[in-house]
Motif scaffolding. Sequence first.
Motif, PDB file in Angstrom:
ATOM      1  N   GLU A   1      38.645  -0.421 -16.774  1.00  0.00           N
ATOM      2  CA  GLU A   1      37.949   0.457 -17.716  1.00  0.00           C
ATOM      3  C   GLU A   1      36.800  -0.267 -18.411  1.00  0.00           C
TER       4      GLU A   1
ATOM      5  N   LEU B   1      33.999  11.281 -19.504  1.00  0.00           N
ATOM      6  CA  LEU B   1      34.384   9.879 -19.384  1.00  0.00           C
ATOM      7  C   LEU B   1      35.646   9.554 -20.165  1.00  0.00           C
ATOM      8  N   THR B   2      36.059  10.415 -21.073  1.00  0.00           N
ATOM      9  CA  THR B   2      37.237  10.102 -21.883  1.00  0.00           C
ATOM     10  C   THR B   2      38.483  10.845 -21.405  1.00  0.00           C
TER      11      THR B   2
ATOM     12  N   PRO C   1      31.023   8.023 -24.640  1.00  0.00           N
ATOM     13  CA  PRO C   1      30.479   9.173 -25.380  1.00  0.00           C
ATOM     14  C   PRO C   1      30.324   8.881 -26.872  1.00  0.00           C
TER      15      PRO C   1
ATOM     16  N   LEU D   1      33.973  15.746 -22.682  1.00  0.00           N
ATOM     17  CA  LEU D   1      33.353  14.457 -22.398  1.00  0.00           C
ATOM     18  C   LEU D   1      34.072  13.851 -21.211  1.00  0.00           C
TER      19      LEU D   1
ATOM     20  N   LEU E   1      41.618   4.005 -25.604  1.00  0.00           N
ATOM     21  CA  LEU E   1      42.438   4.040 -24.386  1.00  0.00           C
ATOM     22  C   LEU E   1      43.374   2.841 -24.310  1.00  0.00           C
ATOM     23  N   PHE E   2      42.880   1.677 -24.741  1.00  0.00           N
ATOM     24  CA  PHE E   2      43.704   0.476 -24.631  1.00  0.00           C
ATOM     25  C   PHE E   2      44.826   0.450 -25.657  1.00  0.00           C
TER      26      PHE E   2
ATOM     27  N   ARG F   1      44.281   6.583 -14.819  1.00  0.00           N
ATOM     28  CA  ARG F   1      44.743   6.627 -16.216  1.00  0.00           C
ATOM     29  C   ARG F   1      46.086   7.348 -16.320  1.00  0.00           C
TER      30      ARG F   1
ATOM     31  N   ILE G   1      34.480  -0.207 -23.202  1.00  0.00           N
ATOM     32  CA  ILE G   1      35.261   0.468 -22.173  1.00  0.00           C
ATOM     33  C   ILE G   1      34.693   1.857 -21.928  1.00  0.00           C
ATOM     34  N   VAL G   2      34.914   2.345 -20.706  1.00  0.00           N
ATOM     35  CA  VAL G   2      34.307   3.605 -20.282  1.00  0.00           C
ATOM     36  C   VAL G   2      34.617   4.758 -21.241  1.00  0.00           C
ATOM     37  N   PRO G   3      35.866   4.932 -21.657  1.00  0.00           N
ATOM     38  CA  PRO G   3      36.132   6.101 -22.518  1.00  0.00           C
ATOM     39  C   PRO G   3      35.428   6.023 -23.867  1.00  0.00           C
ATOM     40  N   ASP G   4      34.914   4.868 -24.234  1.00  0.00           N
ATOM     41  CA  ASP G   4      34.186   4.777 -25.495  1.00  0.00           C
ATOM     42  C   ASP G   4      32.725   5.179 -25.342  1.00  0.00           C
TER      43      ASP G   4
END
Lengths: 314, 219, 487, 492
Positions: free
Chosen positions: C167, A206-207, C472, A204, A289-290, A130, C467-470
Amino acid sequence: MTGVAGVVLQVLLVAVGSPLLVGVMRQVRARLEGRAGAGLWQPWRDLRKLMRKQAITPAGTGWVFRAAPMVLAGTALVVAAVVPLVTTESPLDGVADLFAVTALLALGSVALALAGLDTGTAFGGMGASREVTVLALVEPTILVSVFALSIPAGSTNLGELVAAAEANWLSLLSPVTLLAAVALAIVSIAESGRIPVDNPATHLELTMIHEAMILEYAGPDLALIEWASAMRLTLLLGLLAGLFAPWGIATAGAGALGLLVAAIVVVVKVTVLGVALAAGEVFMAKLRLFRIPELLAGSFLMALLAVAASYFLV
Amino acid sequence: MPDLTYTELLYLACGAFLLTGVMVLWRRDLRAVIRLFALQGLALAAVIGVLAAHQGDLELALVGIGVGALRAGLLPYLMARALAAGGEDRETRPLVNVSASLVVAAALAMLAYAISRPLTELAPSPATRAVPVALTVLLVGFFVLVTRRRALSQVVGFLLMDNAITATAFLTTSGVPLVVELGVSLDVLLAILVLYVLTNRIRASFGGTDLDELRELHD
Amino acid sequence: MSIRTVTEIRPRDLPGEAERLLGDGYRLALVSAHEQARGFGLVYLFTAADPDRRSELRLLVPFENPAVPSLAGLSFPAGRFEREVRDLYGVTPLDHPLPRRLVRHHHWPRGWYPMRADAGPPPSFGDPEGPFPFVTVAGPGAFEIPVGPVHAGLIEPGHFRFSVVGESIIKLKARLWFVHRGIEKLFRGRAVADGLPLAERVSGDTSLGHALAYCLAVEEALGVTVEPEAQARRAVLLELERLYNHVTDLGALCNDVAHSILHAQAGRVRERLLRINAEVTGHRLLREAVSVGEVKLRSLPDPAQLREIGADVAEIAALALGHKVVADRFTGTAVLGAQAAKDLGTLGYVARASGLDVDARRDHPTLDLGAFPPAVESGGDVLARFQVRVREIAASIELIARLLDRPPATVPATGPQGTGVGIVEGWRGTIVHRVELGADGTLAHVKIVDPSFFNWPALPVALRGAIVPDFPLVNKSFNLSYAGNDL
Amino acid sequence: MRASELLVAAPAGVPLLAAAVYAVFGWTRRTAWLGAVAAALLLAAAVGLAVAVTGKPALTGCWGLLRVDALSAYMLIVIGAVALPAMLAGPGYLADRTGPRAAVLARRYGVFTQLFLAAMALAVLAASLGLVWVAVEATTIVTAFLVGHRHTRKATEAAWKYVVICSVGIGLALLGIVLLYFAALHAGLGEGEGLDLALLAERATALDPGVTRLAVLLLLLGFGTKAGLAPMHAWLPDAHSQAPAPVSALMSGVLLAVAFYAILRVKVVADQALGPQFTRVLLVAAALASLAVAAALLLAQRDFKRLLAYSSIEHMGLLALGAAVGGALALGAVLLHILGHGLAKSALFLGSGHIQRAAGNSRIESVRGLAARAPLLGGAFGVGLLALLGMPPFSLFASELGIARAGFGAGLGWVIVAAFALMLVIVAAVGRHALLMLLGRSSEPGDRTDRVDRGAIPLVAALGVCAVLGITLGPLGDLLGSAAAIATGVAP
């Protein structure tokens, strides 16, 4: 001689002041959210606590993992010596080229990304991937936008850029400067891992972007990274302030008093920017993220438009 | 007006004109897009106003006010009404994603610069040097029109082009003859009304303004 | 409550009977197993709404090679209940399409079934079963992210295995039951009053919901009549629990998109609600207020104060949804389709956000609530789950005001039955408790089903393509209980 | 002088008055034929103007906003000649429409068709390129409502596409006009005269070539879009197939030609400022692209109204080809082709309206054995298609021959060969569809209605005129010669 003194002064300011800047920003956020906050000195207390801890490196990591914090902090210190924060008259003036500064900042980021990969864990890899995605758009934007600024001044030397802007403040109102300012502000936020790109306070896993890369660090290494990150934030804000509000920076021939005034001015400017950033964050949410590449592509576009404008709007 | 300030102000207005045009590509929220369009109308009026002040031309100043009222007032109002009636306020899936669109916009800026060389060379002046800005907005508007799927986005694309043409007209020649000017404004207004009516009709017969639904006619 | 019918059947008649009930609009609410004199007694509890109907199928399987026909082909939750019974008691479902272990930890020795009476103390850990057979996703760019069971934040243990490309989540597998405490076994032999503290501790945030379900079950077993006023006060407490949890979730959802000021504001509102709880019951989490046959309150909540809080919450929710970035993060994220939600048997706000009109307060009433439309949204995404909570908060406050104003009629009690079922719409969804009393009046067997048991399988389904960051954010929008699921 | 000014204003003024009458009184039995009367008056005024300007200096009117020379007068005759049968077909078209909104729709139809005529007349009358633009854009707006007149999903879609694409195209033309004006100002023209077509042509050599090149490119692109030239043709088949038949006839028969007229006017200026090669390359490219697109899409066409629409693209390609060749012979042929195509195509569209009404839809496969079921209409439709394909004795044969001859003479032999190869494909494709429609075995019992055959009368009349023109130009000859001279830039 004031040049050397100025450089020493600004390195000291950055090194000591940057954790304080982080403390101020956290305190602003806390107060705005109705919390008491941990106080201005908490980042320094955290660093002290971490320094006293035992250094731990995960099994299987190599020299990249151990060297990365040093590289990160080292590049930040060199940039602190080179960038015109307090004085434009640095003995390292030849290095104070915008390309060199960008490369140094990128070097630190890349070192950290490599360290994240070196851990071999899913999170390190995720964070590194990332970070590199962000970096790939941030670095060109910095280059292009400062390049746009350099066209009217006729030089890519940061000191000369600042001096030229100080001499002709009307040029700060041109579309070139404004576009470049917006572009640089956006990428500074991205580069320093603030909301809406990254959340420095998240737990968190994962973020995370920045935090995921450094998840395996502990003790003095972590302290070094935290300190270096604070310095990078300070430097980016300082660069912004220097380029777009150059008043008060000591030019050649300023005496000791001039340096002192310049130091106070830069502290005020960076603090104001930091407070504004922190206050803005309170009302902001983190982007999906996108959406981040969209934001960065937008800033890149502005930088490019700034260059284009500097060619046709002269 | 001293020359330096004239140039600075003109370029500032042109910069705002460009920025609002490019930002349209960035935003998905149609309400924000309409706001940007209104801001661009103001920037256009400012460009004309600066030119008028520089030339000391009262008629031009009045035209500027008229342009501002039409493009920053009436047209955004109409679009906002169409949006409120429709209830769909987001550009969901543009044909070209936003990041790519932004990069394309950068390329379009270069293209605009290239094609406007002859104009600048014919009569070098601060105003003609800003023509590439207008042409960039023209190309961006065309790009929006081609790649966006909501009826309203396409209308905004069309209007961006129109703003750009108007800006070009004022930057190069301080406007075309008044008769033509009036005719053009009338036509644009009517075109918008037609599109407004059609937007409502599309919603009535297709149940939405996603133009992907328009697929009945093909060979 | 005579609406519960009981049928004793032979094991081989089970699929036919179950199919008939499911066809009549029933859902499988609970499957319980326990040791009886001549074998394992299995109870399949089916419930249906409008009107409230409950039907129990009871059957007996011998101790030697215990096995029952599997219902997994008829109902997805049945398949999970059967795997739970197999892992804990050793009753094999025959022809189960997915016979992987569910509850069993791989450190448990083979042939050791912890819920049997003769299981004894936990044996020392080995590794006889090997690691869980996760499905490996292969292909260019595909890799796995293992997360947990120990997490960076302060949450309960669960292991998640993400198979991702870039992702995007291709597949997610959640492994739970890391905190299986054998709580149902702890009930055995206790006096009914001593079961209450256990029920209150099934899941910390649902103390009242589980306590109430337990009390309703015991009251049905003993034939105890509850005064309408007391029943109304219990309903008020249930809504108070819903309020503070929903408000917490709204704040947490904002926090997961890094909008911290709304999180802070929601935290302030939550604290006010907890203080109201303490004033009303003496306990911030509403413990020790409800007991068999009665309810003890120190005071009644003030509807005006609650309405003021409601306005506060509405403002926070409007601010969140009015924020472009927050709305963008919520909209279209992790959609759980209506059909999937129905097939998985989801409950509570998860089901209602996917368009299913289910609510035990209306479907299995203890008192007449009057016109009571549940808050149903159709989006199935994070936004819909957020909005359902927002609407339920407003509805709860109005309900409390109405209940305090005029205690409604209750459903009459019946004579002692020996067994009892309590159904309660907890804040997370429908909670079902079933108790069996022994001859001496002590608890012979208790089975608890938390809505999380039904809703956990929906999480990976909704996350497919997200997607992974979503993750949580999505996880918080479901907000499932680990403790309530693991038991 | 007042009489001549009145005459100059009449072609645009008469339909405008008719539109006002429709707006006030609506579409009643008494006003139903007013449209045709207005068209006839338009034609009469056009003839009068033609007589007045052939071989004489141009007439001006309306404070110099309008000017009529031989080219304008010729275009007015084309408009009038096509408008008359189209307007005659209007009452028949509307007679079928019933329903609660029929009266509103009929009034709207009356107003908009007349405004459409007025806008087209204004486009060819205008003295200034700016006014030409305004009029052409006005035709887009007016016809958008006519295309979407039926309020169906398809009609709405076609109207949307039409407005968006044409407005964008015409927007580019506006930019071209702005740039041309910019160049003209720097070439010494005054503020009010920078867009005057005659003055521009006079002073063309003084225009800055760089800016003019850009301007001409944009103008050709813009008016080319409106003229339906590939690759900006996407709107044309949809709009022409969805509009009511009389409107399709007008759009296909004259609106395209009016847009092409603007191209001819621009070309006069461009050729003197930049030399003929610049526009020639662009027009050849557009011509071949149009022919190729038409050929490709006609082969597998399943809808006869779309078939006619693609045929219009083909003919626009031919016009572009003729214009690219240049010279008096080629441009004379182009102008003759405009008239011939207008007559034949509008007649066919009117006929197709009757066929569509009988068949219930416009799919080729639902029309079979037309020659047996409605001999007159079927026969006329078939002959009309022959005329459209450039068969003798119709005037289209003569004009295509003229273009080819001029092309070989101008050294564009290979282009002509390529174009005629594509046209062979088109002949084969259209011929196959026509045979199926006329002679194919009918799958359902025919409803030989008297009305269907009566609809053939304007068709037969138009084809008759077309055939006569193919043999002799008669009094039109002089006018055509003067108009071609103006289009080549020889005469002022």
